[in-house]
Design a protein around this motif. Structure first.
Motif, mmCIF file in Angstrom:
data_model
loop_
_atom_site.group_PDB
_atom_site.id
_atom_site.type_symbol
_atom_site.label_atom_id
_atom_site.label_comp_id
_atom_site.label_asym_id
_atom_site.label_seq_id
_atom_site.Cartn_x
_atom_site.Cartn_y
_atom_site.Cartn_z
ATOM 1 N N UNK A 189 -39.854 19.899 81.942
ATOM 2 C CA UNK A 189 -38.763 19.577 82.854
ATOM 3 C C UNK A 189 -37.611 20.547 82.584
ATOM 4 N N UNK A 190 -37.276 21.343 83.602
ATOM 5 C CA UNK A 190 -36.212 22.337 83.459
ATOM 6 C C UNK A 190 -34.871 21.834 83.975
ATOM 7 N N UNK A 191 -34.887 20.858 84.874
ATOM 8 C CA UNK A 191 -33.637 20.319 85.404
ATOM 9 C C UNK A 191 -33.841 18.854 85.781
ATOM 10 N N UNK A 192 -32.845 18.039 85.437
ATOM 11 C CA UNK A 192 -32.896 16.617 85.789
ATOM 12 C C UNK A 192 -31.500 16.175 86.195
ATOM 13 N N UNK A 193 -31.434 15.385 87.246
ATOM 14 C CA UNK A 193 -30.159 14.885 87.738
ATOM 15 C C UNK A 193 -30.263 13.387 87.966
ATOM 16 N N UNK A 194 -29.186 12.676 87.623
ATOM 17 C CA UNK A 194 -29.138 11.232 87.834
ATOM 18 C C UNK A 194 -27.808 10.862 88.460
ATOM 19 N N UNK A 195 -27.875 10.059 89.515
ATOM 20 C CA UNK A 195 -26.690 9.527 90.150
ATOM 21 C C UNK A 195 -26.795 8.010 90.160
ATOM 22 N N UNK A 196 -25.871 7.336 89.518
ATOM 23 C CA UNK A 196 -25.853 5.872 89.510
ATOM 24 C C UNK A 196 -25.469 5.411 90.911
ATOM 25 N N UNK A 197 -26.245 4.470 91.441
ATOM 26 C CA UNK A 197 -25.978 3.933 92.773
ATOM 27 C C UNK A 197 -25.140 2.671 92.637
ATOM 28 N N UNK A 198 -23.994 2.658 93.263
ATOM 29 C CA UNK A 198 -23.042 1.562 93.079
ATOM 30 C C UNK A 198 -23.364 0.327 93.904
#
Length: 131
Positions: free
Chosen positions: A120-129
């Motif tokens: 895995x070269x890139x990982x993104x996480x966005x918390x959903x409100x």
């Protein structure tokens, strides 16, 4: 996964789940194996570049534990035999500082296959409100 064929959607989902399983089990050796030499990560703490060995140490020493997780809305694209991108939402139940909480997040990972296998070269996480 065959050495010369493009991985399937199921192959990439299994790869992503193997990473989550390693985090859940606090298996730093496995998360390091599945991480790029310098992994790019975005999330609630901003933008980071995390070296492979630090990723393993962070996994083992984290103050939180994933109790359970489930993927939804999974989409995978495989532009070539050695590149795959997966996006999904995840519902996770976790314990942090002794408190159990549930959250939903949108996730994205970019995987590249090199001489040492998939990383895995890139990982993104966005918390959903709106959970």
């Amino acid at each position: 996964m065959s050495a010369h064929n493009k991985p399937t959607r199921d192959d990439i989902i299994a790869l992503e789940k193997s990473y989550w399983d390693a985090v859940q089990q606090k298996d730093g050796k496995r998360t390091a194996e599945l991480s790029a030499k310098q992994a790019l990560v975005t999330g609630a703490r901003g933008v980071m570049i995390i070296p492979k060995d630090k990723m393993g140490k962070m996994t083992e020493e984290s103050s939180w534990t994933i109790e359970s997780y489930a993927f939804d809305d999974v989409n995978v694209t495989v532009p070539s035999a050695d590149v795959a991108i997966i996006v999904y939402t995840v519902r996770q139940k976790m314990t942090m500082d002794g408190k159990t909480q549930e959250m939903k997040a949108a996730e994205s990972s970019t995987w590249l296959k090199g001489k040492d296998g998939w990383e895995c070269h890139a990982h993104s996480e966005t918390i959903l409100s709106d959970y």
